[in-house]
Design a protein around this motif. Structure first.
Motif, PDB file in Angstrom:
ATOM      1  N   UNK A 170      27.550  25.263  29.276  1.00  0.00           N
ATOM      2  CA  UNK A 170      28.536  24.374  28.671  1.00  0.00           C
ATOM      3  C   UNK A 170      29.439  25.072  27.667  1.00  0.00           C
ATOM      4  N   UNK A 171      28.899  26.064  26.966  1.00  0.00           N
ATOM      5  CA  UNK A 171      29.683  26.733  25.931  1.00  0.00           C
ATOM      6  C   UNK A 171      30.579  27.823  26.502  1.00  0.00           C
ATOM      7  N   UNK A 172      30.068  28.566  27.474  1.00  0.00           N
ATOM      8  CA  UNK A 172      30.766  29.779  27.903  1.00  0.00           C
ATOM      9  C   UNK A 172      31.270  29.742  29.346  1.00  0.00           C
ATOM     10  N   UNK A 173      31.180  28.585  30.014  1.00  0.00           N
ATOM     11  CA  UNK A 173      31.612  28.539  31.413  1.00  0.00           C
ATOM     12  C   UNK A 173      33.057  28.979  31.582  1.00  0.00           C
ATOM     13  N   UNK A 174      33.945  28.453  30.760  1.00  0.00           N
ATOM     14  CA  UNK A 174      35.365  28.799  30.913  1.00  0.00           C
ATOM     15  C   UNK A 174      35.614  30.277  30.637  1.00  0.00           C
ATOM     16  N   UNK A 175      34.889  30.832  29.646  1.00  0.00           N
ATOM     17  CA  UNK A 175      35.041  32.256  29.348  1.00  0.00           C
ATOM     18  C   UNK A 175      34.455  33.118  30.459  1.00  0.00           C
ATOM     19  N   UNK A 176      33.287  32.718  30.977  1.00  0.00           N
ATOM     20  CA  UNK A 176      32.662  33.461  32.081  1.00  0.00           C
ATOM     21  C   UNK A 176      33.558  33.403  33.315  1.00  0.00           C
ATOM     22  N   UNK A 230      36.805  33.008  33.415  1.00  0.00           N
ATOM     23  CA  UNK A 230      37.975  33.875  33.206  1.00  0.00           C
ATOM     24  C   UNK A 230      37.609  35.349  33.321  1.00  0.00           C
ATOM     25  N   UNK A 231      36.441  35.717  32.788  1.00  0.00           N
ATOM     26  CA  UNK A 231      36.006  37.119  32.866  1.00  0.00           C
ATOM     27  C   UNK A 231      35.799  37.547  34.315  1.00  0.00           C
ATOM     28  N   UNK A 232      35.134  36.712  35.101  1.00  0.00           N
ATOM     29  CA  UNK A 232      34.867  37.048  36.496  1.00  0.00           C
ATOM     30  C   UNK A 232      36.165  37.136  37.293  1.00  0.00           C
ATOM     31  N   UNK A 233      37.106  36.258  36.988  1.00  0.00           N
ATOM     32  CA  UNK A 233      38.393  36.310  37.677  1.00  0.00           C
ATOM     33  C   UNK A 233      39.120  37.628  37.383  1.00  0.00           C
ATOM     34  N   UNK A 234      39.038  38.059  36.117  1.00  0.00           N
ATOM     35  CA  UNK A 234      39.698  39.311  35.738  1.00  0.00           C
ATOM     36  C   UNK A 234      38.966  40.535  36.285  1.00  0.00           C
ATOM     37  N   UNK A 235      37.644  40.535  36.163  1.00  0.00           N
ATOM     38  CA  UNK A 235      36.850  41.703  36.566  1.00  0.00           C
ATOM     39  C   UNK A 235      36.812  41.886  38.081  1.00  0.00           C
ATOM     40  N   UNK A 236      36.755  40.772  38.810  1.00  0.00           N
ATOM     41  CA  UNK A 236      36.611  40.849  40.267  1.00  0.00           C
ATOM     42  C   UNK A 236      37.931  40.653  41.004  1.00  0.00           C
ATOM     43  N   UNK A 237      38.966  40.264  40.267  1.00  0.00           N
ATOM     44  CA  UNK A 237      40.255  40.057  40.903  1.00  0.00           C
ATOM     45  C   UNK A 237      40.285  38.860  41.827  1.00  0.00           C
ATOM     46  N   UNK A 238      39.552  37.800  41.455  1.00  0.00           N
ATOM     47  CA  UNK A 238      39.516  36.582  42.262  1.00  0.00           C
ATOM     48  C   UNK A 238      40.265  35.475  41.528  1.00  0.00           C
ATOM     49  N   UNK A 239      40.660  34.453  42.266  1.00  0.00           N
ATOM     50  CA  UNK A 239      41.439  33.360  41.674  1.00  0.00           C
ATOM     51  C   UNK A 239      40.572  32.224  41.162  1.00  0.00           C
ATOM     52  N   UNK A 240      39.317  32.181  41.583  1.00  0.00           N
ATOM     53  CA  UNK A 240      38.421  31.085  41.185  1.00  0.00           C
ATOM     54  C   UNK A 240      37.080  31.669  40.745  1.00  0.00           C
ATOM     55  N   UNK A 241      36.894  31.789  39.433  1.00  0.00           N
ATOM     56  CA  UNK A 241      35.666  32.394  38.905  1.00  0.00           C
ATOM     57  C   UNK A 241      34.430  31.549  39.055  1.00  0.00           C
TER      58      UNK A 241
END
Length: 457
Positions: A169-175, A177-188
């Motif tokens: 609940x606290x970090x879903x949006x940050x996680x 965004x991080x996965x989208x940036x690190x993996x180059x995907x549009x939906x983390x």
């Protein structure tokens, strides 16, 4: 260490750990993300109208409730060389990972196709949750008879649940965004589900490897209807069913309404991570710190539940009328409310074991799966009302997707009620039902029965 019967602990540290982290670990993170973020994803990203989203959630949750008793009956009649409940722990986390990942795919379909996609994937998630929840819940009384040891394991699971919810609940949006940036995907959300699914597989397979079913009948010639009739004839257990429904609704409303509340009632989407962090940390404190203390002080799950719900209702009433007046007041009282409310999700599991013991005493047979499934059915009924009810109320109140700061007054009133008024009412009903707890009258007889079962091991 010894249990209350003067014997060594019945289960290993590994069993305790894997039992606590199975349903409550990676699988719980998946459930938490879906519970808090999927409804807004449906209405604001997939652009499914709130009324249609409400129908989707109602159908999925209602079917999920119906298949719980079916799973309980099947589990109680499973006979394999691996046991009665353990075999289901192998395929369930794989299916959970599959369906929860597909759920976050936003296919380029017409609206009817999107609705069908969400409906199928959501039903798949729900049926998979049933596949592992019923056996996992039934496994504890099948492996451990000591009340204190059971409560310790339940408390551990509640603590892990709190950690999972805190992260989700606290970090879903940050996680995301991080996965989208690190993996180059549009939906983390998609890689996040895969990671959580991997953690779930590890825990469930570990539980399979470390568990041993000791306290169950070798076989039964009773049919499912005979079991159900034998259990349901005890009308004394009816208050438990209502308690399970109310606890599910209260707990679900706490998380499922929070994103909408902050985004539209406060009109501060920038505060979502902060507010969800407060809720999640409150839940963490509740289950890791306060719940063990409450159980130690008040001795039984019932008494601990009464005290926690009374405090919760007081906090919610304050927030219902004054929550918007000050952010500091909102944050502080929300934290206190969550800290005393969240333990209900763990304490009601104590009541499941009480009901199992009660039927064992009165009927002379173990029906762990059926009773666990009745609890699951009640819990899913509560979830049905919560998941579809929030969206139905929003649709009826004139909710406009994405209209931050421009929602009609009727929607603002509805959001405030859903966040604080509705869970206060569920708490009041829960307290009334706990007045009719049948276990208190037979607690000494139940303990004597369990002592004999332990001696005969």
């Amino acid at each position: 260490m010894k249990n209350q019967y003067g014997k060594k602990q019945e289960s290993s540290k590994a069993f305790k750990w894997f039992h606590a982290t199975s349903v409550s670990g990676g699988a719980m993170m998946i459930s938490a993300v879906i519970s808090s973020y999927f409804s807004p994803y449906m209405t604001d990203t997939m652009m499914i109208p709130a009324a249609f989203a409400s129908v989707i959630m109602f159908i999925c949750s209602f079917w999920d409730a119906i298949n719980d008793p079916m799973m309980g009956v099947i589990a109680d009649r499973t006979n394999t060389k691996w046991g009665r409940y353990r075999p289901y722990l192998i395929p369930a986390p794989i299916l959970l990972t599959l369906f929860s990942t597909l759920l976050w795919v936003n296919p380029n379909f017409p609206m009817a196709g999107k609705i069908a996609w969400v409906l199928i994937c959501n039903i798949g998630v729900g049926m998979t949750v049933t596949m592992y929840t019923m056996p996992q819940m039934s496994l504890l009384p099948a492996c451990v008879k000591g009340t204190e040891e059971r409560n310790t394991i339940i408390a551990m699971g509640a603590g892990v649940t709190a950690v999972a919810f805190t992260i989700a609940n606290t970090f879903t949006l940050q996680i995301k965004a991080f996965l989208e940036s690190a993996l180059g995907v549009s939906n983390g959300y998609i890689p996040m589900m895969l990671i959580c699914g991997g953690l779930a597989c590890f825990s469930f397979w570990g539980l399979f490897a470390t568990s041993k079913e000791k306290y169950i009948e070798k076989s039964t010639d009773r049919n499912a209807m005979q079991d159900l009739k034998a259990i349901l004839k005890h009308k004394e257990l009816a208050p438990y069913i209502i308690v399970w429904i109310m606890a599910s609704m209260g707990y679900g409303l706490m998380f499922a309404s929070s994103v909408y509340y902050v985004m539209y009632y406060l009109a501060r989407p920038d505060l979502i991570p902060v507010y969800m962090g407060i809720v999640s940390i409150g839940a963490l404190v509740s289950m890791t710190v306060l719940m063990p203390i409450f159980l130690k002080i008040f001795k039984t799950g019932e008494k601990a539940l009464v005290v926690s719900q009374t405090a919760t209702i007081i906090c919610y009433v304050i927030l219902l009328f004054f929550g918007k007046s000050s952010l500091m007041l909102l944050y502080v009282v929300t934290f206190i409310a969550t800290a005393v409310a969240s333990m209900q999700n763990g304490l009601v599991n104590v009541l499941v074991n009480d009901a199992i013991d009660y039927i064992q005493l009165k009927e002379g047979f173990s029906a762990n799966g059926v009773i666990s499934s009745i609890k699951g059915f009640a819990q899913k009924c509560g979830g049905t009302v919560t998941n579809s009810g929030i969206l139905a109320v929003l649709a009826a109140s004139g909710y406009i997707a994405g209209a931050i700061g421009q929602q009609p007054e009727s929607t603002l009133i509805a959001l405030n009620f859903l966040r604080f008024g509705a869970p206060a009412l569920t708490g009041i009903i829960l307290l009334i039902c706990l007045k009719f707890n049948p276990i208190d009258k037979y607690r000494d007889e139940i303990e004597e029965m369990k002592k004999k079962m332990t001696v005969e091991e």
